[in-house]
Design a protein around this motif. Sequence first.
Motif, short mmCIF file in Angstrom:
data_model
loop_
_atom_site.label_atom_id
_atom_site.label_comp_id
_atom_site.label_asym_id
_atom_site.label_seq_id
_atom_site.Cartn_x
_atom_site.Cartn_y
_atom_site.Cartn_z
N ALA A 16 0.49 -1.63 0.19
CA ALA A 16 -0.14 0.10 -0.39
C ALA A 16 0.95 1.56 0.07
CB ALA A 16 -1.01 0.33 1.30
N THR A 17 0.85 2.00 -0.81
CA THR A 17 1.24 3.79 -0.71
C THR A 17 0.71 4.61 0.41
OG1 THR A 17 0.29 3.53 -3.04
CG2 THR A 17 2.99 2.83 -3.19
N SER A 18 -0.37 4.17 -0.29
CA SER A 18 -1.53 5.22 1.34
C SER A 18 -2.20 4.14 1.45
CB SER A 18 -2.15 5.82 0.31
OG SER A 18 -2.87 5.54 -1.36
N ASP A 19 -3.09 5.09 2.70
CA ASP A 19 -4.26 3.82 3.33
C ASP A 19 -4.93 3.37 2.65
OD1 ASP A 19 -3.09 4.55 6.14
OD2 ASP A 19 -3.88 6.11 6.55
N ILE A 20 -5.44 2.06 2.75
CA ILE A 20 -7.05 1.72 2.01
C ILE A 20 -8.18 1.30 2.51
CG2 ILE A 20 -7.85 -0.13 0.80
CD1 ILE A 20 -4.75 -0.07 -0.45
N GLU A 21 -8.75 1.42 2.50
CA GLU A 21 -10.01 1.43 3.54
C GLU A 21 -11.16 0.26 3.46
OE1 GLU A 21 -10.47 3.26 5.87
OE2 GLU A 21 -9.40 4.79 5.73
N PHE A 22 -11.69 -0.16 4.45
CA PHE A 22 -12.47 -1.95 4.43
C PHE A 22 -13.51 -1.17 2.85
CE2 PHE A 22 -16.48 -3.26 5.22
CZ PHE A 22 -16.50 -4.31 4.47
N GLY A 23 -13.26 -2.44 1.47
CA GLY A 23 -14.49 -2.24 1.03
C GLY A 23 -13.84 -1.77 -0.54
N GLU A 24 -12.61 -0.93 -0.03
CA GLU A 24 -12.64 0.11 -1.29
C GLU A 24 -12.35 -0.39 -2.80
OE1 GLU A 24 -9.50 3.77 -1.90
OE2 GLU A 24 -9.59 3.03 0.40
N LYS A 25 -12.00 0.09 -4.19
CA LYS A 25 -12.11 -0.18 -5.24
C LYS A 25 -10.65 0.07 -4.90
CE LYS A 25 -14.64 -1.60 -8.32
NZ LYS A 25 -15.91 -0.83 -9.70
N VAL A 26 -9.87 -0.58 -5.80
CA VAL A 26 -7.97 0.36 -5.58
C VAL A 26 -7.33 -0.46 -6.47
CG1 VAL A 26 -8.29 0.14 -3.25
CG2 VAL A 26 -7.33 -1.13 -3.53
N ILE A 27 -6.80 0.07 -7.21
CA ILE A 27 -5.57 0.05 -8.33
C ILE A 27 -4.10 -0.25 -7.98
CG2 ILE A 27 -4.96 1.02 -10.85
CD1 ILE A 27 -6.89 2.58 -10.97
N GLY A 28 -3.98 -0.81 -8.17
CA GLY A 28 -1.95 -1.40 -8.37
C GLY A 28 -1.43 -1.45 -9.32
N VAL A 29 -0.08 -1.56 -9.56
CA VAL A 29 1.22 -1.25 -10.87
C VAL A 29 1.69 -1.55 -10.49
CG1 VAL A 29 2.39 0.35 -11.89
CG2 VAL A 29 0.06 1.69 -10.86
N TYR A 30 1.74 -2.97 -11.22
CA TYR A 30 3.62 -3.91 -11.49
C TYR A 30 4.40 -2.58 -11.63
CZ TYR A 30 0.50 -8.19 -10.74
OH TYR A 30 -0.47 -9.04 -10.62
N MET A 31 5.71 -2.36 -10.96
CA MET A 31 6.28 -1.66 -11.50
C MET A 31 7.75 -2.29 -12.14
SD MET A 31 7.19 -1.30 -6.67
CE MET A 31 8.67 -0.33 -7.59
N ASP A 32 7.86 -4.04 -12.61
CA ASP A 32 7.98 -4.59 -13.93
C ASP A 32 7.86 -3.96 -15.00
OD1 ASP A 32 6.49 -5.89 -13.72
OD2 ASP A 32 7.49 -8.44 -13.63
N ASP A 33 6.09 -3.99 -15.08
CA ASP A 33 6.28 -3.30 -16.97
C ASP A 33 4.46 -2.48 -16.81
OD1 ASP A 33 3.54 -5.13 -15.72
OD2 ASP A 33 4.25 -6.37 -16.70
N GLU A 34 3.95 -1.58 -15.95
CA GLU A 34 3.67 -0.35 -15.74
C GLU A 34 2.19 -0.93 -15.43
OE1 GLU A 34 4.56 3.55 -16.95
OE2 GLU A 34 6.98 2.41 -16.80
N THR A 35 1.91 -2.18 -15.99
CA THR A 35 0.64 -2.87 -16.22
C THR A 35 -0.03 -2.56 -14.55
OG1 THR A 35 1.05 -5.03 -15.63
CG2 THR A 35 0.84 -3.87 -17.50
N THR A 36 -1.45 -2.33 -14.97
CA THR A 36 -2.76 -2.50 -12.73
C THR A 36 -3.45 -4.02 -12.86
OG1 THR A 36 -4.34 -1.38 -14.93
CG2 THR A 36 -2.54 0.09 -13.67
N ILE A 37 -3.42 -3.55 -11.96
CA ILE A 37 -4.73 -4.65 -11.44
C ILE A 37 -5.46 -4.05 -10.45
CG2 ILE A 37 -3.22 -5.56 -9.19
CD1 ILE A 37 -4.38 -8.19 -8.94
N GLU A 38 -6.91 -4.22 -10.11
CA GLU A 38 -7.76 -3.85 -8.97
C GLU A 38 -8.36 -4.49 -8.48
OE1 GLU A 38 -10.66 -0.92 -11.15
OE2 GLU A 38 -12.00 -2.66 -10.78
#
Length: 92
Positions: A16-38
């Motif tokens: 986590a790069t900032s606090d994430i709240e319960f139930g929050e839909k968040v995006i993550g970034v892969y550092m090796d190819d900059e693709t994302t996941i939710e």
Amino acid sequence: MHKFLIHKQGDHVGVATSDIEFGEKVIGVYMDDETTIEVIANSSIPLGHKVSIAQLAPKAHVLEYGLPIGYAPDGFKIGDYVHTHNIKTLRW
């Protein structure tokens, strides 16, 4: 905007790069190819702590940086908070 980073494709957790709240839909970034996941957080996840991005069976190894960092005694669901309460070392 992303709220967590994943070091490598194939890792099971992101940080986590900032606090994430319960139930929050968040995006993550892969550092090796900059693709994302939710993912949707299954609980609150503090800054700097880990979120599961993979469904893991009980006792499965947990990968970060492409390497096993421990195992999940009860397994993980995508969006779970990953910390000392539910991951154990492989050393003993």
